[in-house]
Design an enzyme around this catalytic site. Structure first.
Site, PDB file in Angstrom:
ATOM      1  N   SER A 194       0.807  -1.219   0.000  1.00  0.00           N
ATOM      2  CA  SER A 194       0.000   0.000   0.000  1.00  0.00           C
ATOM      3  C   SER A 194       0.841   1.270   0.000  1.00  0.00           C
ATOM      4  O   SER A 194       0.440   2.282  -0.586  1.00  0.00           O
ATOM      5  CB  SER A 194      -0.933   0.020   1.219  1.00  0.00           C
ATOM      6  OG  SER A 194      -1.767  -1.112   1.227  1.00  0.00           O
TER       7      SER A 194
ATOM      8  N   HIS B 180      -0.084   4.062   4.955  1.00  0.00           N
ATOM      9  CA  HIS B 180      -0.631   4.718   3.766  1.00  0.00           C
ATOM     10  C   HIS B 180      -0.206   6.184   3.709  1.00  0.00           C
ATOM     11  O   HIS B 180       0.156   6.695   2.649  1.00  0.00           O
ATOM     12  CB  HIS B 180      -2.158   4.616   3.768  1.00  0.00           C
ATOM     13  CG  HIS B 180      -2.654   3.208   3.683  1.00  0.00           C
ATOM     14  ND1 HIS B 180      -3.981   2.880   3.871  1.00  0.00           N
ATOM     15  CD2 HIS B 180      -2.005   2.037   3.430  1.00  0.00           C
ATOM     16  CE1 HIS B 180      -4.134   1.571   3.740  1.00  0.00           C
ATOM     17  NE2 HIS B 180      -2.949   1.037   3.477  1.00  0.00           N
TER      18      HIS B 180
END
Length: 269
Positions: free
Chosen positions: A133, A185
């Protein structure tokens, strides 16, 4: 009607190979019953010397939903490979994917350190992160700066304006996957902006190969040092052969004498 899949694969060779690799790793992880604790990155394991986890965590997925989201987004972001006219292209994609993997992992650890040491939030000491991610969010961010007119296609039916995609996806994943790493993230977004704005630049084949070499070296030695895997070719055996000469110092008052014993037992003083 869109292009046949084979043509899209040929237009996105690096992306296609990465999706294949990550899917194969996921399949292996499922088959072997490997869990977060085996490959994930956490503050606690990092301070124990498990630096190799920066790499293994980035390329590992445990949840199939996590894998599907990342691969769907990565496929859409593969358009970067086709934007050579904007200074992007295949080489740019490969070079900065490597940068995103390493710097995002280090930034995650840095954020954990501040939260634990400065704000005394011990929860983050054992939080374990896995997944690609960081890189996916990094490329969303880079594309939002380099080509803001693009759209991010997810799951074949959801289309997001790329301008807002990094933060929309940040909220979206936090809702549908509560255990998703918000900090992981966010670190990808931060490094993505640093690359897009030119704060991190100058990557070429020389620096990419040099970086790969250092990554491989640190990976192997941290793996050995942490004891996570027995790497026999790195063992250093003690020399106990009596036929080899030995050297020692003899002290007598203020005088020191160098003494060497040879295989014949003779001494040279």
């Amino acid at each position: 009607m869109g292009k046949p899949l084979i043509y899209e694969i040929m237009e996105k060779p690096a992306t296609s190979c990465m999706i294949g690799l990550l899917s194969a790793i996921w399949f292996y992880i499922q088959k072997k019953g490997i869990g977060y604790s085996h490959v994930g990155l956490s503050y606690e394991t990092a301070i124990e010397g498990h630096w190799w986890r920066i790499i293994t965590s980035a390329f590992s997925h445990i949840s199939v939903l996590h894998l599907v989201f990342n691969m769907s987004a990565l496929w859409s972001l593969g358009v970067v490979e086709q934007l050579g006219h904007l200074g992007l292209g295949v080489k740019y994609y490969l070079h900065y994917s490597l940068v995103l993997v390493v710097l995002s992992g280090l930034l995650v650890l840095g954020m954990y350190h501040v939260l634990i040491q400065r704000f005394k939030i011990e929860y983050f000491r054992r939080v374990t992160a896995v997944g690609y991610s960081c890189v996916v969010f990094g490329w969303m961010t880079i594309l939002s700066v380099k080509q803001p007119s693009s759209r991010l296609e997810l799951f074949g039916f959801l289309s997001l304006p790329i301008n807002f995609a990094p933060f929309e996806s940040l909220i979206f994943t936090s809702i549908i996957v509560p255990q998703a790493s918000f900090i992981g993230h966010l670190s990808g977004i931060i490094v993505g902006y640093a690359i897009a704005w030119g704060l991190i630049h100058g990557m070429n084949n020389y620096w990419a190969v040099s970086m790969l070499g250092w990554i491989a070296l640190i990976f192997i030695f941290s793996l050995k040092k942490s004891g996570a895997f027995d790497i026999k070719f790195l063992e250093i055996e003690p020399v106990t052969d009596p036929s080899l000469p030995s050297v020692r110092f003899l002290a007598s008052g203020n005088r020191r004498t160098l003494q060497m014993s040879t295989f014949a037992g003779a001494e040279i003083v």
